[in-house]
Design an enzyme around this catalytic site. Structure first.
Site, PDB file in Angstrom:
ATOM      1  N   GLN A  78       0.840  -1.200   0.000  1.00 14.90           N
ATOM      2  CA  GLN A  78       0.000   0.000   0.000  1.00 14.90           C
ATOM      3  C   GLN A  78       0.874   1.249   0.000  1.00 14.90           C
ATOM      4  O   GLN A  78       1.222   1.789   1.043  1.00 14.90           O
ATOM      5  CB  GLN A  78      -0.943   0.005   1.212  1.00 14.90           C
ATOM      6  CG  GLN A  78      -1.959   1.105   1.113  1.00 14.90           C
ATOM      7  CD  GLN A  78      -3.041   0.997   2.159  1.00 14.90           C
ATOM      8  OE1 GLN A  78      -3.170   0.020   2.877  1.00 14.90           O
ATOM      9  NE2 GLN A  78      -3.833   2.046   2.246  1.00 14.90           N
ATOM     10  N   PHE A  79       1.210   1.723  -1.213  1.00  9.59           N
ATOM     11  CA  PHE A  79       2.088   2.876  -1.332  1.00  9.59           C
ATOM     12  C   PHE A  79       1.475   4.139  -0.742  1.00  9.59           C
ATOM     13  O   PHE A  79       2.195   5.068  -0.368  1.00  9.59           O
ATOM     14  CB  PHE A  79       2.510   3.099  -2.788  1.00  9.59           C
ATOM     15  CG  PHE A  79       1.502   3.830  -3.622  1.00  9.59           C
ATOM     16  CD1 PHE A  79       1.575   5.204  -3.782  1.00  9.59           C
ATOM     17  CD2 PHE A  79       0.475   3.143  -4.254  1.00  9.59           C
ATOM     18  CE1 PHE A  79       0.651   5.878  -4.562  1.00  9.59           C
ATOM     19  CE2 PHE A  79      -0.454   3.804  -5.022  1.00  9.59           C
ATOM     20  CZ  PHE A  79      -0.366   5.184  -5.185  1.00  9.59           C
ATOM     21  N   THR A  80       0.156   4.191  -0.616  1.00  6.52           N
ATOM     22  CA  THR A  80      -0.484   5.402  -0.094  1.00  6.52           C
ATOM     23  C   THR A  80      -0.111   5.687   1.356  1.00  6.52           C
ATOM     24  O   THR A  80      -0.315   6.801   1.841  1.00  6.52           O
ATOM     25  CB  THR A  80      -2.019   5.329  -0.228  1.00  6.52           C
ATOM     26  OG1 THR A  80      -2.504   4.195   0.474  1.00  6.52           O
ATOM     27  CG2 THR A  80      -2.430   5.251  -1.696  1.00  6.52           C
TER      28      THR A  80
END
Length: 160
Positions: A78-80
Site C-alpha cells: 500500500q504505497f499510499t
C-alpha cells in the site's frame, strides 16, 4: 518501510471479484515502501512483526506473537501509506519507492516472514484490491523500520 499491523480473526484480498488470498487468525499487514528502504529494512520489519506480542494468552502468561499462536500474515502492498498530506489537499507520494523497487522489497518482506516460519498470504502488487477483515480487538499498530522517512507528523520513537 511503514506497516499498519492489525490483529484479525480473518482477512482476505480480492482483485476484480477474484479471491487472491485469505487467512484465518493472524495479522493483516498493510505495507508501504519508501525510496530510502533497503532489503535490511524489509528483514528487520519482518522480524519485528513476527515477534510482536499482540495475541492474548491465559492469565498470568505473557501475550503471544503470531509465530507462537501458529497464525498467518496477509501482506498487502500500500504505497499510499507514504502519502504526505501536510501541504495542500492533494497528497504527495514522492517518498514512495518506484514500482519495481517497491515490489522487490515487498516480496523480500514476505519471503523473510516465510523464512521465519510465518505462513504468508499476499495481495497482488500494483493491483486495485479489495481487502476484507474482521479486526480482533481492535488492535492496530503502526510499525516503522529504522530507515522509514520522517516528517509525517508521527512522534519519533527509540527504534528498538
Amino acid at each position: 518501510m511503514i506497516a499498519v499491523v492489525q490483529r484479525v480473526s480473518r482477512a482476505s484480498v480480492s482483485v476484480g471479484g477474484e479471491l487472491v488470498s485469505e487467512i484465518g487468525p493472524g495479522l493483516l499487514v498493510l505495507l508501504g515502501v519508501s525510496v530510502t528502504d533497503t532489503p535490511e529494512d524489509a528483514a528487520w520489519l519482518a522480524k519485528k512483526i513476527s515477534g510482536l506480542r499482540m495475541f492474548r494468552a491465559p492469565p498470568g502468561e505473557p501475550e503471544r506473537s503470531v509465530l507462537e499462536i501458529g497464525g498467518e500474515v496477509l501482506a498487502v502492498s500500500q504505497f499510499t501509506l507514504l502519502g504526505n498530506c501536510r501541504k495542500g489537499r492533494r497528497p504527495s507520494f514522492t517518498r514512495a519507492a518506484p514500482g519495481p523497487e517497491a515490489e522487490a522489497l515487498y516480496e523480500g518482506f514476505c519471503a523473510r516472514l516465510c523464512d521465519l516460519g510465518v505462513p504468508v498470504g499476499a495481495g497482488r502488487f500494483g493491483a486495485m484490491m479489495e481487502v476484507s477483515l474482521v479486526n480482533d480487538g481492535p488492535y492496530t499498530l503502526l510499525v516503522e523500520s529504522p530507515g522509514a522517512p520522517s516528517g509525517r507528523g508521527i512522534l519519533p520513537d527509540s527504534r528498538e
